[in-house]
Structure formats: structure tokens, C-alpha cells
Scaffold this motif. Sequence first.
Motif, PDB file in Angstrom:
ATOM      1  N   LEU A  14      12.598  35.344   4.075  1.00 24.70           N
ATOM      2  CA  LEU A  14      13.475  34.957   2.972  1.00 24.70           C
ATOM      3  C   LEU A  14      14.142  36.185   2.364  1.00 24.70           C
ATOM      4  CD1 LEU A  14      11.217  32.259   1.279  1.00 24.70           C
ATOM      5  CD2 LEU A  14      13.434  31.829   2.334  1.00 24.70           C
ATOM      6  N   GLN A  15      13.337  37.211   2.122  1.00 24.22           N
ATOM      7  CA  GLN A  15      13.883  38.430   1.524  1.00 24.22           C
ATOM      8  C   GLN A  15      14.921  39.082   2.436  1.00 24.22           C
ATOM      9  OE1 GLN A  15      10.313  40.678   0.697  1.00 24.22           O
ATOM     10  NE2 GLN A  15      10.095  39.788  -1.355  1.00 24.22           N
ATOM     11  N   GLN A  16      14.677  39.065   3.733  1.00 27.35           N
ATOM     12  CA  GLN A  16      15.626  39.652   4.684  1.00 27.35           C
ATOM     13  C   GLN A  16      16.947  38.889   4.706  1.00 27.35           C
ATOM     14  OE1 GLN A  16      13.710  39.985   8.499  1.00 27.35           O
ATOM     15  NE2 GLN A  16      12.014  41.205   7.669  1.00 27.35           N
ATOM     16  N   ASN A  17      16.909  37.644   4.276  1.00 28.04           N
ATOM     17  CA  ASN A  17      18.125  36.832   4.216  1.00 28.04           C
ATOM     18  C   ASN A  17      18.646  36.685   2.789  1.00 28.04           C
ATOM     19  OD1 ASN A  17      18.794  35.444   7.036  1.00 28.04           O
ATOM     20  ND2 ASN A  17      16.572  35.693   6.872  1.00 28.04           N
ATOM     21  N   GLY A  18      18.202  37.574   1.912  1.00 24.14           N
ATOM     22  CA  GLY A  18      18.738  37.638   0.564  1.00 24.14           C
ATOM     23  C   GLY A  18      18.213  36.613  -0.408  1.00 24.14           C
ATOM     24  N   ILE A  19      17.102  35.966  -0.076  1.00 22.62           N
ATOM     25  CA  ILE A  19      16.511  34.963  -0.971  1.00 22.62           C
ATOM     26  C   ILE A  19      15.227  35.553  -1.548  1.00 22.62           C
ATOM     27  CG2 ILE A  19      15.615  32.614  -1.174  1.00 22.62           C
ATOM     28  CD1 ILE A  19      17.284  31.877   1.276  1.00 22.62           C
ATOM     29  N   THR A  20      15.265  35.906  -2.805  1.00 19.83           N
ATOM     30  CA  THR A  20      14.106  36.550  -3.429  1.00 19.83           C
ATOM     31  C   THR A  20      13.411  35.676  -4.462  1.00 19.83           C
ATOM     32  OG1 THR A  20      15.570  37.580  -5.070  1.00 19.83           O
ATOM     33  CG2 THR A  20      15.050  38.859  -3.082  1.00 19.83           C
ATOM     34  N   GLU A  21      14.119  34.673  -4.994  1.00 19.25           N
ATOM     35  CA  GLU A  21      13.553  33.770  -5.985  1.00 19.25           C
ATOM     36  C   GLU A  21      13.960  32.335  -5.646  1.00 19.25           C
ATOM     37  OE1 GLU A  21      11.506  34.416  -8.443  1.00 19.25           O
ATOM     38  OE2 GLU A  21      11.505  36.596  -8.174  1.00 19.25           O
ATOM     39  N   PRO A  22      13.091  31.361  -5.928  1.00 16.54           N
ATOM     40  CA  PRO A  22      13.466  29.970  -5.692  1.00 16.54           C
ATOM     41  C   PRO A  22      14.582  29.534  -6.627  1.00 16.54           C
ATOM     42  CG  PRO A  22      11.371  30.101  -6.868  1.00 16.54           C
ATOM     43  CD  PRO A  22      11.727  31.499  -6.471  1.00 16.54           C
ATOM     44  N   ASN A  23      15.479  28.683  -6.126  1.00 18.12           N
ATOM     45  CA  ASN A  23      16.516  28.140  -7.006  1.00 18.12           C
ATOM     46  C   ASN A  23      15.935  26.984  -7.821  1.00 18.12           C
ATOM     47  OD1 ASN A  23      16.506  25.839  -5.356  1.00 18.12           O
ATOM     48  ND2 ASN A  23      18.395  26.388  -4.301  1.00 18.12           N
ATOM     49  N   SER A  24      16.767  26.307  -8.587  1.00 19.61           N
ATOM     50  CA  SER A  24      16.258  25.283  -9.506  1.00 19.61           C
ATOM     51  C   SER A  24      15.599  24.126  -8.764  1.00 19.61           C
ATOM     52  CB  SER A  24      17.396  24.764 -10.390  1.00 19.61           C
ATOM     53  OG  SER A  24      18.457  24.238  -9.608  1.00 19.61           O
ATOM     54  N   LEU A  25      16.175  23.718  -7.627  1.00 18.60           N
ATOM     55  CA  LEU A  25      15.559  22.638  -6.860  1.00 18.60           C
ATOM     56  C   LEU A  25      14.218  23.068  -6.282  1.00 18.60           C
ATOM     57  CD1 LEU A  25      15.653  19.843  -5.517  1.00 18.60           C
ATOM     58  CD2 LEU A  25      16.883  20.904  -3.608  1.00 18.60           C
ATOM     59  N   GLN A  26      14.185  24.238  -5.674  1.00 21.15           N
ATOM     60  CA  GLN A  26      12.951  24.720  -5.054  1.00 21.15           C
ATOM     61  C   GLN A  26      11.841  24.925  -6.083  1.00 21.15           C
ATOM     62  OE1 GLN A  26      14.854  28.010  -3.205  1.00 21.15           O
ATOM     63  NE2 GLN A  26      15.801  26.737  -1.628  1.00 21.15           N
ATOM     64  N   THR A  27      12.213  25.358  -7.283  1.00 20.94           N
ATOM     65  CA  THR A  27      11.232  25.519  -8.352  1.00 20.94           C
ATOM     66  C   THR A  27      10.566  24.193  -8.692  1.00 20.94           C
ATOM     67  OG1 THR A  27      12.438  27.400  -9.291  1.00 20.94           O
ATOM     68  CG2 THR A  27      10.917  26.240 -10.747  1.00 20.94           C
ATOM     69  N   LYS A  28      11.340  23.112  -8.621  1.00 27.75           N
ATOM     70  CA  LYS A  28      10.813  21.790  -8.974  1.00 27.75           C
ATOM     71  C   LYS A  28       9.955  21.165  -7.887  1.00 27.75           C
ATOM     72  CE  LYS A  28      14.076  20.014 -12.404  1.00 27.75           C
ATOM     73  NZ  LYS A  28      14.953  18.874 -12.754  1.00 27.75           N
ATOM     74  N   ILE A  29      10.272  21.440  -6.619  1.00 28.09           N
ATOM     75  CA  ILE A  29       9.640  20.622  -5.571  1.00 28.09           C
ATOM     76  C   ILE A  29       8.672  21.346  -4.641  1.00 28.09           C
ATOM     77  CG2 ILE A  29      11.624  19.062  -5.568  1.00 28.09           C
ATOM     78  CD1 ILE A  29      12.471  20.301  -2.873  1.00 28.09           C
ATOM     79  N   ILE A  30       8.785  22.650  -4.463  1.00 32.40           N
ATOM     80  CA  ILE A  30       7.974  23.302  -3.436  1.00 32.40           C
ATOM     81  C   ILE A  30       6.478  23.185  -3.721  1.00 32.40           C
ATOM     82  CG2 ILE A  30       7.386  25.528  -2.388  1.00 32.40           C
ATOM     83  CD1 ILE A  30      10.330  26.212  -2.345  1.00 32.40           C
ATOM     84  N   SER A  31       6.072  23.359  -4.963  1.00 34.38           N
ATOM     85  CA  SER A  31       4.644  23.237  -5.284  1.00 34.38           C
ATOM     86  C   SER A  31       4.168  21.797  -5.132  1.00 34.38           C
ATOM     87  CB  SER A  31       4.364  23.738  -6.698  1.00 34.38           C
ATOM     88  OG  SER A  31       5.073  22.986  -7.657  1.00 34.38           O
ATOM     89  N   LYS A  32       5.031  20.829  -5.450  1.00 31.94           N
ATOM     90  CA  LYS A  32       4.671  19.414  -5.281  1.00 31.94           C
ATOM     91  C   LYS A  32       4.476  19.092  -3.806  1.00 31.94           C
ATOM     92  CE  LYS A  32       7.384  17.855  -9.308  1.00 31.94           C
ATOM     93  NZ  LYS A  32       6.312  17.328 -10.160  1.00 31.94           N
TER      94      LYS A  32
END
Length: 204
Positions: A14-32
Motif C-alpha cells: 500500500l505504501q509503495q502505491n502511495g496509500i498510507t492511511e485508510p480513506n473514509s470508507l475503509q475506516t468504516k468497514i475494514i475492521s468490520k
Amino acid sequence: MSFKKIIEPLKDNLQQNGITEPNSLQTKIISKIKGGKSLFVIAPENSGKTTSIVISVINKLKEAFEDAPRALIFVKNKEEALNLAEIFSTYKRGTDLRVYCAYDEHNLELQREELYLGTDIVIATPKRLNRIFYLNGINLNKLQMCIVEDAEFLFRNNNFAEVTRTPESISRCQYLVFSDKFDARFERWQETFMHLAEIVKISK
């Protein structure tokens, strides 16, 4: 859920592709999703639904295990299957997870033979998946996750009925449906195999 709580190879990719933090959708659903919750995820285009699927599946399965698939992802056509497989290829680097695409244009007998060799994640069009299943060409007894990507396609060409057949053929499983809007026809699934599912919505 922060990306600190995902497996290291995925976090690095993820970091190598420029994704360092979850977006608003990912924040809501990944842990669920990690916790095993079944969800209807209703979010607009370009909100990160596909990336959320890839992150969640890789993070949950972690590594190759036995021969039968543990994740099944329904897509509308060959193009979508191959595109999704390419995204998985990017983010699963450093793991030994196996991804297989099953779509109508490919030779049926060859697909059965290839699936027999073992895979962890199957990306399939509904009609082809059912043809393979009813020919005893795929074992769904180990399935943990059953996912529909961009579910609007379900309501064309009898795809809704085709996908509905899968829960009738397997035991307990986590179901995840990603869509731009909640269609009233999803209520049939709420009344049967997704009756405990949560609806998660985000706006534009």
C-alpha cells in the motif's frame, strides 16, 4: 482501523502505491470485515470500494492454505475479472496467495483442471461459477468470504438468481455486497442468508 493493523506485506505494498492511511470508507468497514461481519456497502463511484475488497481479502486470508478457495468474488464480466486480478497481483506481493479468474469466454474443462490445482481467491462471473460448481469442478466447502463487486450488474441477464444459488450450496459464510445504491431486491437476501448484515453507507 489504521493500516498499522494489517499484515506487513500488504502494508508495504500500500505504501509503495502511495496509500498510507485508510480513506473514509475503509475506516468504516475494514475492521468490520476483519471481524467477520456481513455487510452491504453502499458508496459512490471512486470511493475506494474495489481497493477495500482487495485489502480486506488479503488481510483476512494472509497466506495460501490447502486447495479449496476461501474467498469468492463475483464480477460482471471477463474484463472486470482480469482488472481485479491485476489489482490483487499488485497488493498481494510478498504473500503466496493464489488468485484465479473464471469467466465465460475461457474453456470450461481447462478451468476445472486449473481450479483443481488449488487457489485461495476466485474471481468469477456468476454463470461460469455455477457451471463449474454443478460439474463438481470447484469445492466451496472452505469458503469464508463471498463478495459481490459493483453489484448493479446483478439485475441484468439473470445474474441475481445466479449469485443467489451460491449461498444455497454452502454453509456459513461472510457476505459482502458493494454497490452504488441499495436496491430493494437486496431485501430478499436480508430475509435469508444476509439477515444479520449491516448496511454501511457513505455519501459523495
